[in-house]
Design an enzyme around this catalytic site. Structure first.
Site, PDB file in Angstrom:
ATOM      1  N   ASP A  72       9.011-103.356 -32.648  1.00 13.02           N
ATOM      2  CA  ASP A  72       9.628-102.054 -32.913  1.00 13.02           C
ATOM      3  C   ASP A  72      11.077-102.125 -32.436  1.00 13.02           C
ATOM      4  OD1 ASP A  72      10.564 -99.484 -32.964  1.00 13.02           O
ATOM      5  OD2 ASP A  72       8.781 -98.570 -32.073  1.00 13.02           O
ATOM      6  N   TYR A  88      10.874 -81.126 -28.166  1.00 15.83           N
ATOM      7  CA  TYR A  88      10.165 -80.922 -26.888  1.00 15.83           C
ATOM      8  C   TYR A  88      10.631 -79.645 -26.202  1.00 15.83           C
ATOM      9  CZ  TYR A  88       9.901 -85.876 -28.001  1.00 15.83           C
ATOM     10  OH  TYR A  88       9.761 -87.070 -28.650  1.00 15.83           O
ATOM     11  N   LYS A 120      16.887 -95.418 -36.435  1.00 15.98           N
ATOM     12  CA  LYS A 120      18.028 -94.956 -35.631  1.00 15.98           C
ATOM     13  C   LYS A 120      19.392 -95.439 -36.157  1.00 15.98           C
ATOM     14  CE  LYS A 120      15.847 -93.398 -31.416  1.00 15.98           C
ATOM     15  NZ  LYS A 120      14.424 -93.670 -31.230  1.00 15.98           N
TER      16      LYS A 120
HETATM   17  C1  LIG Z   1      13.105 -93.245 -31.629  1.00 11.89           C
HETATM   18  C2  LIG Z   1      12.050 -94.267 -31.678  1.00 11.89           C
HETATM   19  C3  LIG Z   1      10.965 -94.165 -32.575  1.00 11.89           C
HETATM   20  C4  LIG Z   1      10.772 -92.958 -33.461  1.00 11.89           C
HETATM   21  O1  LIG Z   1      11.789 -92.794 -34.384  1.00 11.89           O
HETATM   22  P1  LIG Z   1      12.021 -91.340 -35.067  1.00 11.89           P
HETATM   23  O2  LIG Z   1      13.109 -91.588 -36.053  1.00 11.89           O
HETATM   24  O3  LIG Z   1      12.421 -90.430 -33.934  1.00 11.89           O
HETATM   25  O4  LIG Z   1      10.749 -90.939 -35.679  1.00 11.89           O
HETATM   26  C5  LIG Z   1      10.042 -95.184 -32.597  1.00 11.89           C
HETATM   27  N1  LIG Z   1      10.170 -96.264 -31.808  1.00 11.89           N
HETATM   28  C6  LIG Z   1      11.199 -96.414 -30.943  1.00 11.89           C
HETATM   29  C7  LIG Z   1      11.292 -97.636 -30.106  1.00 11.89           C
HETATM   30  C8  LIG Z   1      12.152 -95.414 -30.838  1.00 11.89           C
HETATM   31  O5  LIG Z   1      13.148 -95.522 -29.942  1.00 11.89           O
END
Ligand SMILES: *Cc1c(COP(=O)(O)O)cnc(C)c1O
Length: 421
Positions: free
Chosen positions: A240, A15, A269
Site C-alpha cells: 500500500d 472523524y 493521494k
Molecule cells: C490515505 C490512505 C488510504 C486511504 O486513502 P483514501 O483516499 O483516503 O481513501 C489507504 N492507505 C494508506 C496507506 C493511506 O495513507
C-alpha cells in the site's frame, strides 16, 4: 447565515460530529504552499493536504492540464469504452512500478478494496479458498469496510462495528527505526506465515513508513523478509503505497528501499498532485493473467467514475512534473532540513521521539492530550499542521521554500515549548 454557519449545520467533516465540535477554519483560496483563510490570514501548509499536493497548489501546468481536458471530454464511462488519457497514465504507472496491469479507481480506500478482491480472485483461480489476509499492527489502509478490516485492530475503529468486520491475521509491526534490529518482528512474521498460510490470500503492508497508524519508519530488511515469505507460500504481497508513493520517502515507491517488487500495489493521494480524487491498483502480469485465465475470467469491479479523464490528465501532468523537476534532490534537501531542525525538539520534556525520512518529519509526544492545543498555536503563528494523538508531524510539498519549511518545524517546536511552560 455565512457559508461557514451552513457548513457547521449540515456538512460532515472527517472523524467529526455534526454540528462540528472541533473548530473549522474557512479557506478562501490556496497558492503554491500557502492556504489563505476567509479571515485574511495566510498559513504555510505543513500537511500538503494529507500528503497529496506534492507540487503545491495551483500549479500552472496542472491547472492547464485540467482546463484543456475539460474542453475535450470531462468524463466518459469506462465500460466498453476506452480513452487515450487512461492509456497514457497507465503506461507511465507501469514504467514507474515495473508491474503490468492497472486498475484506475476513485480513492485510496477503494483501491485497497480492489486489491483485496484481486488477491482472493487470484487464489480462487488457482483452486484455493483463501479468504484471510495478514496485516501489521499499527497498519492503516483506509476507511471503507474491507480496508478497515486490515487496519490495526486496537485502534478503536474495529470495535465500533462489532462483528460486522471480517477477522484477519495481525502480526507484530516492524520495530521503530530505519536501522532498528527487527529480528523479533521477523521471527513473529515467520511464525504467522507458517501457521496461517493455508488460509491467507495476501499480506498487505505500508512499505517503510506506516502512516496514519503511527508515522512509524522501519527497516527495509523487514520488507525483504516479507517478499521472501510471500513467494515461499504463494501469498500475494500487497504494497500500500498510497501515502509513501511518488517520492515521499526519497524513493519513487518506498518498496524500492528493499530492492523487491510487490505482486500488487496501491497508489493514491499524490497521484494527481492532490487535484482530483483518483487511485490505482497495479498488479504483476502473473496476477492479471491468472485471474483472466480462470473459469470466471474477469476481475469483478467497475466503478462509475473509473479512469475519469480529468483525473487521468492531471495525474499524467503531475508525473511529467516529477520526471522533469529534480524531485529527488528537493526531497533530500527537505530531509536534511527536517533532520537538522527536529534536533531542537529532542531534549524537550514532552517529547518521546523524533524521526524523519524524505518529506516526512515527526515529533512523537509522551502524551496524546495536546494535539488541538498545538494545532491552534501553530495556526496563530501562520502554520497549518494537523496533529493526531501523540503525533505532531509535517509532510510538505516538494516545492516548499527552505525558509517556509524551517518556519513550520520551528513553530511545531515552539508550540510544544509553550505547553511545557
Ligand atoms: C490515505 C490512505 C488510504 C486511504 O486513502 P483514501 O483516499 O483516503 O481513501 C489507504 N492507505 C494508506 C496507506 C493511506 O495513507
Amino acid at each position: 447565515m455565512s457559508w461557514l454557519d451552513i457548513d457547521k449545520k449540515h456538512v460532515w467533516h472527517p472523524y467529526n460530529s455534526l454540528p462540528s465540535k472541533a473548530s473549522l477554519l474557512g479557506v478562501k483560496k490556496t497558492n503554491k504552499t500557502s492556504i489563505f483563510l476567509e479571515t485574511g490570514e495566510e498559513l504555510i501548509d505543513g500537511m500538503s493536504s494529507w500528503w497529496s499536493a506534492i507540487h503545491g497548489y495551483n500549479h500552472p501546468r496542472l491547472n492547464e492540464a485540467l482546463k484543456s481536458q475539460v474542453e475535450i471530454m470531462p468524463h466518459i464511462m469506462f465500460g466498453g469504452l476506452a480513452h487515450e488519457k487512461a492509456a497514457i497514465l497507465s503506461k507511465k504507472l507501469v514504467e514507474l512500478s515495473g508491474l503490468n496491469s492497472v486498475f484506475l479507481c476513485d480513492s485510496g480506500s477503494v483501491s485497497v478494496e480492489v486489491a483485496l478482491k484481486t488477491a482472493i480472485q487470484y487464489q480462487e483461480a488457482k483452486g484455493l479458498k483463501k479468504y484471510k489476509f495478514i496485516a501489521l499492527e499499527h497498519a492503516y489502509h483506509g476507511d471503507t469496510l474491507a480496508a478497515m478490516s486490515v487496519c490495526d485492530p486496537n485502534n478503536s475503529m474495529h470495535s465500533i462495528y462489532g462483528s460486522y468486520l471480517p477477522k484477519h491475521i495481525f502480526t507484530k509491526a516492524p520495530e521503530l527505526g530505519f536501522n532498528a534490529d527487527c529480528s523479533a518482528s521477523i521471527a513473529a512474521l515467520e511464525e504467522t506465515f507458517s501457521k496461517y498460510h493455508k488460509e491467507c490470500a495476501g499480506f498487505i503492508l505500508e512499505p517503510i513508513v506506516q502512516g496514519a497508524g503511527g508515522m512509524r519508519i522501519y527497516n527495509p530488511i523487514f520488507l525483504e523478509k516479507a517478499r521472501e515469505l510471500c513467494s515461499k507460500y504463494d501469498i500475494l504481497l500487497i504494497a500500500d503505497e498510497i501515502a509513501t508513493g511518488f517520492g515521499h520517502t526519497g524513493k519513487m515507491f518506498a518498496y524500492e528501499w528493499a530492492d523487491i517488487k510487490p505482486d500488487i500495489m496501491t497508489v493514491g493521494k499524490g497521484l494527481t498532485g492532490g487535484y482530483m480524487t483518483m487511485a490505482a491498483m497495479i498488479t504483476s502480469k502473473n496476477v492479471s493473467d491468472t485471474i483472466s485465465n480462470s473459469k470466471l475470467g474477469i476481475l469483478m469491479h467497475g466503478p462509475t467514475f473509473m479512469a475519469n479523464p480529468l483525473a487521468c490528465s492531471v495525474a499524467i501532468e503531475s508525473l511529467n512534473l516529477l520526471e522533469e523537476t529534480s524531485w529527488k534532490k528537493n526531497v533530500l534537501n527537505i530531509e536534511a532540513i527536517f533532520k537538522e531542525e527536529l534536533q531542537n525538539a529532542k531534549e524537550l520534556d514532552l517529547v518521546k521521539d523524533i524521526r524523519n525520512i524524505g518529506a516526512i518529519g515527526v515529533i512523537e509526544l509522551k502524551d496524546d492530550t495536546y494535539a488541538q492545543e498545538i494545532q491552534d498555536y501553530c495556526v496563530k503563528k501562520g502554520v497549518w499542521i494537523r496533529p493526531f494523538g501523540k503525533l505532531i508531524y509535517s509532510i510538505v510539498a516538494y516545492t516548499i521554500k527552505e525558509e517556509d519549511l524551517r518556519k513550520i518545524i520551528k513553530t511545531m517546536i515552539e508550540a510544544i515549548k509553550s505547553i511545557e511552560k
